[in-house]
Design a protein around this motif. Structure first.
Motif, PDB file in Angstrom:
ATOM      1  N   LEU A  94       3.492   5.813  -2.846  1.00  0.00           N
ATOM      2  CA  LEU A  94       4.737   6.462  -3.244  1.00  0.00           C
ATOM      3  C   LEU A  94       4.894   6.509  -4.759  1.00  0.00           C
ATOM      4  CD1 LEU A  94       7.138   4.910  -0.604  1.00  0.00           C
ATOM      5  CD2 LEU A  94       6.426   7.308  -0.744  1.00  0.00           C
ATOM      6  N   GLY A  95       4.449   5.464  -5.437  1.00  0.00           N
ATOM      7  CA  GLY A  95       4.516   5.450  -6.897  1.00  0.00           C
ATOM      8  C   GLY A  95       3.603   6.496  -7.509  1.00  0.00           C
ATOM      9  N   ILE A  96       2.389   6.583  -7.003  1.00  0.00           N
ATOM     10  CA  ILE A  96       1.437   7.576  -7.511  1.00  0.00           C
ATOM     11  C   ILE A  96       1.942   8.987  -7.245  1.00  0.00           C
ATOM     12  CG2 ILE A  96      -0.884   8.528  -7.165  1.00  0.00           C
ATOM     13  CD1 ILE A  96      -1.819   5.599  -6.729  1.00  0.00           C
ATOM     14  N   PRO A 134      10.438   8.553  -6.209  1.00  0.00           N
ATOM     15  CA  PRO A 134      11.320   7.427  -6.507  1.00  0.00           C
ATOM     16  C   PRO A 134      12.422   7.215  -5.473  1.00  0.00           C
ATOM     17  CG  PRO A 134      11.776   9.237  -7.999  1.00  0.00           C
ATOM     18  CD  PRO A 134      10.553   9.613  -7.208  1.00  0.00           C
ATOM     19  N   SER A 135      12.787   8.258  -4.734  1.00  0.00           N
ATOM     20  CA  SER A 135      13.866   8.120  -3.748  1.00  0.00           C
ATOM     21  C   SER A 135      13.494   7.151  -2.619  1.00  0.00           C
ATOM     22  CB  SER A 135      14.241   9.485  -3.170  1.00  0.00           C
ATOM     23  OG  SER A 135      13.122  10.065  -2.521  1.00  0.00           O
ATOM     24  N   VAL A 136      12.208   6.937  -2.399  1.00  0.00           N
ATOM     25  CA  VAL A 136      11.752   5.970  -1.399  1.00  0.00           C
ATOM     26  C   VAL A 136      11.112   4.763  -2.090  1.00  0.00           C
ATOM     27  CG1 VAL A 136      10.305   5.644   0.652  1.00  0.00           C
ATOM     28  CG2 VAL A 136      11.339   7.874   0.226  1.00  0.00           C
ATOM     29  N   SER A 176       0.837  -1.208   0.000  1.00  0.00           N
ATOM     30  CA  SER A 176       0.000   0.000   0.000  1.00  0.00           C
ATOM     31  C   SER A 176       0.870   1.255   0.000  1.00  0.00           C
ATOM     32  CB  SER A 176      -0.925   0.006   1.227  1.00  0.00           C
ATOM     33  OG  SER A 176      -1.781  -1.100   1.210  1.00  0.00           O
ATOM     34  N   VAL A 177       1.903   1.243   0.840  1.00  0.00           N
ATOM     35  CA  VAL A 177       2.836   2.377   0.875  1.00  0.00           C
ATOM     36  C   VAL A 177       3.520   2.523  -0.474  1.00  0.00           C
ATOM     37  CG1 VAL A 177       4.982   3.224   1.932  1.00  0.00           C
ATOM     38  CG2 VAL A 177       3.169   2.270   3.369  1.00  0.00           C
ATOM     39  N   GLN A 178       3.899   1.411  -1.060  1.00  0.00           N
ATOM     40  CA  GLN A 178       4.575   1.421  -2.359  1.00  0.00           C
ATOM     41  C   GLN A 178       3.688   2.045  -3.440  1.00  0.00           C
ATOM     42  OE1 GLN A 178       7.522   1.301  -2.933  1.00  0.00           O
ATOM     43  NE2 GLN A 178       8.194  -0.184  -4.417  1.00  0.00           N
ATOM     44  N   VAL A 179       2.419   1.685  -3.440  1.00  0.00           N
ATOM     45  CA  VAL A 179       1.487   2.243  -4.424  1.00  0.00           C
ATOM     46  C   VAL A 179       1.354   3.757  -4.227  1.00  0.00           C
ATOM     47  CG1 VAL A 179      -0.949   2.297  -5.102  1.00  0.00           C
ATOM     48  CG2 VAL A 179       0.220   0.103  -4.838  1.00  0.00           C
TER      49      VAL A 179
END
Length: 122
Positions: free
Chosen positions: A95-97, A101-103, A90-93
């Motif tokens: 951050l992607g949206i 990119p640094s995280v 969920s965090v990845q999604v």
């Protein structure tokens, strides 16, 4: 009190193993599609579709962990691991949206490593 492995417990464990393998594969494919994102016009579409598939695989992992735990009487630990993966996904999604990119990239690498670790621990 010792618990015996039941046929349902073994099936649940097999389903759990398949779910972890699927999750690991989808995370790996996300890394491949991230490379395509940088080099081709269709990379963004492929990475977006892959994100949905990876998120679905993380949800399947939670379901498989619950099914392996409840009827088979196994440890609840895989449920906690799977739930943690769903939180990371969920965090990845997000951050992607948000285009962070640094995280997003290091988290993706960490998720792949953790997924491989979960796969080898079963």
């Amino acid at each position: 009190m010792a618990t015996q492995a039941t046929p349902n417990g073994r099936r649940g464990a097999s389903f759990l193993q398949i779910a972890i393998a699927l999750q690991t594969l989808t995370i790996f494919l996300q890394a491949v599609s991230a490379g395509l994102l940088l080099t081709s016009s269709y990379g963004q579409t492929l990475h977006g579709v892959g994100a949905r598939v990876m998120y679905g695989a993380s949800m399947l992992y939670v379901l498989a962990a619950v099914l392996a735990w409840k009827p088979g009487g196994g440890s609840p630990r895989p449920v906690w691991h799977a739930s943690g993966f769903l939180v990371l996904a969920s965090v990845q999604v997000v951050l992607g949206i948000a285009h962070v990119p640094s995280v997003h990239l290091p988290l993706g690498v960490a998720m792949f490593g953790l997924s491989v670790l979960a796969l080898t621990r079963r």
